[in-house]
Design a protein around this motif. Structure first.
Motif, PDB file in Angstrom:
ATOM      1  N   HIS A  58      90.664 -40.887 -19.676  1.00  0.00           N
ATOM      2  CA  HIS A  58      90.510 -40.483 -21.076  1.00  0.00           C
ATOM      3  C   HIS A  58      89.202 -41.037 -21.623  1.00  0.00           C
ATOM      4  O   HIS A  58      88.416 -40.310 -22.226  1.00  0.00           O
ATOM      5  CB  HIS A  58      91.683 -40.995 -21.917  1.00  0.00           C
ATOM      6  N   SER A  59      88.983 -42.331 -21.430  1.00  0.00           N
ATOM      7  CA  SER A  59      87.765 -42.976 -21.914  1.00  0.00           C
ATOM      8  C   SER A  59      86.527 -42.383 -21.246  1.00  0.00           C
ATOM      9  O   SER A  59      85.508 -42.154 -21.896  1.00  0.00           O
ATOM     10  CB  SER A  59      87.845 -44.485 -21.661  1.00  0.00           C
ATOM     11  N   ALA A  60      86.602 -42.120 -19.940  1.00  0.00           N
ATOM     12  CA  ALA A  60      85.473 -41.544 -19.211  1.00  0.00           C
ATOM     13  C   ALA A  60      85.101 -40.166 -19.748  1.00  0.00           C
ATOM     14  O   ALA A  60      83.959 -39.743 -19.634  1.00  0.00           O
ATOM     15  CB  ALA A  60      85.787 -41.468 -17.721  1.00  0.00           C
ATOM     16  N   LEU A  61      86.072 -39.491 -20.346  1.00  0.00           N
ATOM     17  CA  LEU A  61      85.832 -38.175 -20.944  1.00  0.00           C
ATOM     18  C   LEU A  61      85.464 -38.276 -22.428  1.00  0.00           C
ATOM     19  O   LEU A  61      85.332 -37.268 -23.109  1.00  0.00           O
ATOM     20  CB  LEU A  61      87.068 -37.283 -20.773  1.00  0.00           C
ATOM     21  N   GLY A  62      85.326 -39.509 -22.928  1.00  0.00           N
ATOM     22  CA  GLY A  62      84.960 -39.705 -24.331  1.00  0.00           C
ATOM     23  C   GLY A  62      86.116 -39.507 -25.286  1.00  0.00           C
ATOM     24  O   GLY A  62      85.926 -39.252 -26.467  1.00  0.00           O
ATOM     25  N   LEU A  63      87.343 -39.646 -24.783  1.00  0.00           N
ATOM     26  CA  LEU A  63      88.540 -39.445 -25.597  1.00  0.00           C
ATOM     27  C   LEU A  63      89.216 -40.777 -25.885  1.00  0.00           C
ATOM     28  O   LEU A  63      88.922 -41.792 -25.247  1.00  0.00           O
ATOM     29  CB  LEU A  63      89.514 -38.515 -24.861  1.00  0.00           C
ATOM     30  N   ASP A  64      90.148 -40.774 -26.824  1.00  0.00           N
ATOM     31  CA  ASP A  64      90.922 -41.966 -27.156  1.00  0.00           C
ATOM     32  C   ASP A  64      91.675 -42.437 -25.921  1.00  0.00           C
ATOM     33  O   ASP A  64      92.340 -41.666 -25.249  1.00  0.00           O
ATOM     34  CB  ASP A  64      91.906 -41.632 -28.285  1.00  0.00           C
ATOM     35  N   ASP A 129      85.595 -32.814 -10.572  1.00  0.00           N
ATOM     36  CA  ASP A 129      85.094 -33.727  -9.550  1.00  0.00           C
ATOM     37  C   ASP A 129      85.391 -35.133 -10.039  1.00  0.00           C
ATOM     38  O   ASP A 129      84.837 -35.572 -11.056  1.00  0.00           O
ATOM     39  CB  ASP A 129      83.596 -33.511  -9.384  1.00  0.00           C
ATOM     40  N   LEU A 130      86.273 -35.849  -9.364  1.00  0.00           N
ATOM     41  CA  LEU A 130      86.643 -37.198  -9.794  1.00  0.00           C
ATOM     42  C   LEU A 130      85.444 -38.139  -9.821  1.00  0.00           C
ATOM     43  O   LEU A 130      85.366 -39.026 -10.671  1.00  0.00           O
ATOM     44  CB  LEU A 130      87.734 -37.772  -8.891  1.00  0.00           C
ATOM     45  N   ALA A 131      84.502 -37.955  -8.915  1.00  0.00           N
ATOM     46  CA  ALA A 131      83.327 -38.837  -8.875  1.00  0.00           C
ATOM     47  C   ALA A 131      82.546 -38.789 -10.191  1.00  0.00           C
ATOM     48  O   ALA A 131      81.940 -39.781 -10.586  1.00  0.00           O
ATOM     49  CB  ALA A 131      82.424 -38.464  -7.706  1.00  0.00           C
ATOM     50  N   ALA A 132      82.583 -37.655 -10.882  1.00  0.00           N
ATOM     51  CA  ALA A 132      81.863 -37.534 -12.156  1.00  0.00           C
ATOM     52  C   ALA A 132      82.449 -38.444 -13.224  1.00  0.00           C
ATOM     53  O   ALA A 132      81.796 -38.713 -14.239  1.00  0.00           O
ATOM     54  CB  ALA A 132      81.885 -36.082 -12.628  1.00  0.00           C
ATOM     55  N   LEU A 133      83.671 -38.934 -13.021  1.00  0.00           N
ATOM     56  CA  LEU A 133      84.317 -39.812 -14.002  1.00  0.00           C
ATOM     57  C   LEU A 133      84.174 -41.292 -13.643  1.00  0.00           C
ATOM     58  O   LEU A 133      84.625 -42.149 -14.390  1.00  0.00           O
ATOM     59  CB  LEU A 133      85.794 -39.448 -14.126  1.00  0.00           C
ATOM     60  N   VAL A 134      83.546 -41.578 -12.503  1.00  0.00           N
ATOM     61  CA  VAL A 134      83.328 -42.968 -12.092  1.00  0.00           C
ATOM     62  C   VAL A 134      82.123 -43.515 -12.857  1.00  0.00           C
ATOM     63  O   VAL A 134      81.045 -42.909 -12.809  1.00  0.00           O
ATOM     64  CB  VAL A 134      83.089 -43.073 -10.562  1.00  0.00           C
ATOM     65  N   PRO A 135      82.296 -44.630 -13.586  1.00  0.00           N
ATOM     66  CA  PRO A 135      81.179 -45.187 -14.368  1.00  0.00           C
ATOM     67  C   PRO A 135      79.968 -45.488 -13.488  1.00  0.00           C
ATOM     68  O   PRO A 135      80.086 -46.061 -12.410  1.00  0.00           O
ATOM     69  CB  PRO A 135      81.763 -46.498 -14.923  1.00  0.00           C
TER      70      PRO A 135
END
Length: 142
Positions: A58-64, A129-135
């Motif tokens: 959620h946070s990685a997507l800019g959401l609450d 793509d899960l890798a796109a959500l890895v900080p």
């Protein structure tokens, strides 16, 4: 050509995850916070005698990120294991990956993660793509 995808729920949205990115699906136990980690990192968790970085999708997507998700998809990115939190897991099935249509409106984080669309019973589902959500990981290298 069809390929297997895991259908999961993230932020109230059905998403399709290529089975090549899925090492396993698990319930996450205790998570230990890490000082100075990215806001998208919930912490570290022990999983089958190894430590994984727990990513708050959620946070990685800019959401609450106030939710307390405990289900996760384990993925391997650049030599490290990550537990990507999901709201729910649905099904694994073969789908054909279709390109994102020009008229599909996605928030910037979803655009970064989106790789195409699969159709389940006439309903379009965003393939991510899960890798796109890895900080700190740049998918522009792929």
């Amino acid at each position: 050509m069809s390929h297997l995808y895991l259908i999961a729920q993230v932020a109230g949205r059905a998403v399709a995850i290529d089975s090549d990115q899925v090492e396993s699906v698990v319930d996450i136990g205790e998570v230990t916070q890490v000082p100075l980690a990215s806001q998208h990192v919930r912490g570290l968790a022990a999983l089958r005698s190894r430590v994984v970085t727990v990513v708050d999708t959620h946070s990685a997507l800019g959401l609450d990120s106030a939710h307390e998700a405990r289900r996760a998809v384990i993925t391997h990115v650049e030599g490290h294991h990550y537990a990507m939190l999901v709201d729910a897991l649905d099904d694994v099935a073969p789908f054909d990956l279709l390109p994102l249509a020009g008229g599909v409106a996605l928030d910037i984080a979803w655009q970064r993660a989106g790789r195409g669309i699969v159709e389940r019973d006439g309903e379009p589902i965003l393939a991510i793509d899960l890798a796109a959500l890895v900080p700190g990981y740049s998918t522009s290298l792929n």
